[in-house]
Design a protein around this motif. Sequence first.
Motif, mmCIF file in Angstrom:
data_model
loop_
_atom_site.group_PDB
_atom_site.id
_atom_site.type_symbol
_atom_site.label_atom_id
_atom_site.label_comp_id
_atom_site.label_asym_id
_atom_site.label_seq_id
_atom_site.Cartn_x
_atom_site.Cartn_y
_atom_site.Cartn_z
ATOM 1 N N PRO A 1 0.807 -1.229 0.000
ATOM 2 C CA PRO A 1 0.000 0.000 0.000
ATOM 3 C C PRO A 1 0.840 1.277 0.000
ATOM 4 C CG PRO A 1 -0.965 -1.601 1.495
ATOM 5 C CD PRO A 1 0.350 -2.174 1.052
ATOM 6 N N ASP A 2 1.973 1.273 0.702
ATOM 7 C CA ASP A 2 2.847 2.450 0.692
ATOM 8 C C ASP A 2 3.391 2.700 -0.711
ATOM 9 O OD1 ASP A 2 2.605 2.983 3.450
ATOM 10 O OD2 ASP A 2 4.158 1.511 3.920
ATOM 11 N N LEU A 3 3.849 1.664 -1.368
ATOM 12 C CA LEU A 3 4.412 1.809 -2.711
ATOM 13 C C LEU A 3 3.353 2.298 -3.690
ATOM 14 C CD1 LEU A 3 6.503 -1.486 -2.750
ATOM 15 C CD2 LEU A 3 7.372 0.824 -2.430
ATOM 16 N N MET A 4 2.136 1.810 -3.545
ATOM 17 C CA MET A 4 1.049 2.261 -4.411
ATOM 18 C C MET A 4 0.748 3.736 -4.179
ATOM 19 S SD MET A 4 -1.518 -1.029 -4.100
ATOM 20 C CE MET A 4 -2.735 -0.402 -5.271
ATOM 21 N N ALA A 5 0.767 4.175 -2.934
ATOM 22 C CA ALA A 5 0.461 5.574 -2.622
ATOM 23 C C ALA A 5 1.520 6.523 -3.169
ATOM 24 C CB ALA A 5 0.328 5.746 -1.108
ATOM 25 N N TRP A 6 2.754 6.044 -3.291
ATOM 26 C CA TRP A 6 3.840 6.910 -3.759
ATOM 27 C C TRP A 6 3.849 7.104 -5.272
ATOM 28 C CZ3 TRP A 6 7.929 3.970 -0.396
ATOM 29 C CH2 TRP A 6 7.760 4.346 0.945
ATOM 30 N N GLY A 7 3.172 6.269 -5.992
ATOM 31 C CA GLY A 7 3.161 6.413 -7.444
ATOM 32 C C GLY A 7 4.544 6.231 -8.037
ATOM 33 N N ALA A 8 5.017 7.258 -8.740
ATOM 34 C CA ALA A 8 6.295 7.162 -9.453
ATOM 35 C C ALA A 8 7.500 7.272 -8.538
ATOM 36 C CB ALA A 8 6.373 8.233 -10.537
ATOM 37 N N GLU A 9 7.320 7.732 -7.315
ATOM 38 C CA GLU A 9 8.440 7.902 -6.395
ATOM 39 C C GLU A 9 9.064 6.545 -6.056
ATOM 40 O OE1 GLU A 9 9.819 10.619 -5.389
ATOM 41 O OE2 GLU A 9 8.382 11.950 -6.371
ATOM 42 N N GLY A 10 10.326 6.374 -6.419
ATOM 43 C CA GLY A 10 11.027 5.133 -6.114
ATOM 44 C C GLY A 10 10.745 3.999 -7.066
#
Length: 476
Positions: free
Chosen positions: A232-241
Amino acid sequence: MSRTCFQRSEQSRQPAFHQSECAMSRFPRLSLAPGAVFRALCLMLFLSLIPGAVSAQVRSLHFAAEEGFVLSPERGFWISEYEDFLRSDNWTYEWMARQRNENGYSVAFALIRLDDWRDAPLPEWELNWIEGALGNARRAGIKLILRFSYNYGDGQPDAPLWRVLQHIRQLGPVLRRNRDTLAVIQAGFIGQWGEGHGSTNGLDSPASKAAIRDALLEHFPLEVPLQWRRPPDLMAWGAEGRGRFGFHNDCFLSAPDDTGTYTGWAGQQLAQRLFAQDLTESTPFTVQTCRGSAPRLGCWAILEEGALYHLNTLDAAYHPDFHARWRAEGCRDAVERRLGYRLRMAFARIDQAAHEVTVWVANDGWSRIFSPRPLLATQYRGGTPLETITLGPAALLGRETPAGGQRLGDVAPGETLPFQGRFRRWILRNDVVCLSSPDPRQPDLGAYAVRFANAAVPGQSWWSDARAALCFNAVP
């Protein structure tokens, strides 16, 4: 043309000569200097004296697949002492070398505890200690899944955000110098066991997570994949990282939500799982099983979800109930073979006259290889290396060259891709060609080279430990 020739014949009164001339006039005239003719004749004579130089201009050969265990870096079951990588008496060079050479492990999970430095910068001697421990892993031929934590669970504290960011800056140069020893770096630092939850300093808030994410991207080695704990964190960040971060699941197969790995209602969890399956096509996925509320213990679960999530490495010991069930149902060896990449040479084409080698590489594993690996071919004559070339996309099949060149990581699970290259010299009878993929960051360390999943074929192909390469007779 016949009329013109007849007229010329009548005028010259040399019909025999002009009959030949007219016949040859139907073809282009060649003008060869005497020196060129002499050189061509010499080349033909030279080649005729070399056995096999001009016979069998193109040769094809098929390689045999290895059906059993293959020890190769950055994949497979991982081992750990589950103790501080620096301070445990068990984490020694001798122990790691024994695990690789006798027990067949190429990856270890290393937890570095920073409990003593929650309120202080890392001293120089601590950084030197970390560097020495990473050097021991290199000497032993082990690659590490590395994580930093301020505790080992049980509600113990972590550190304030500003201190975490300071430690990340301090650790960066050490990790960059030793990036060859690292399979992946897990984000760590936050909360219990460094797993991203239960922080005593608010490190699991969205703002703190983003700050730690940015520091990791800035200071940790670019070539080493990073892992976050929850999709969920990775999804919320979108293109970041994106492209740098994969994720690790420390409760794989434990429950419908894998014990907090996926959050929200059922539809949200399904979306997160689909995101994870897509993410792990291009980033490494490392896991540990745990016995949650509804564990999926059977072989059907690991074989299905291992493929769906492109499983790369898996804890060899925990949770023991899973391993016991896999052994009882007879699939644990199959799991070991499928974990990560399993690259093998399928077949090759040798064009002697064009000095060209084309090999087809297949991937029978669940994932790609994620370190930047070229495929090299070395030509040997009489045991002497003549030339080493990097094999790229096979132009004969009309493939476009990928940006940055073709690497072994381009071979996806279930795929077979051609690699091609050209030597400067002729490929002669009894020449040997050896195919290898060393770690570009440590090219002389055989333990870090890819071991291809090929069995020896008497008189044709074999694995050379000395060269860390699959070798074959190019023109027998």
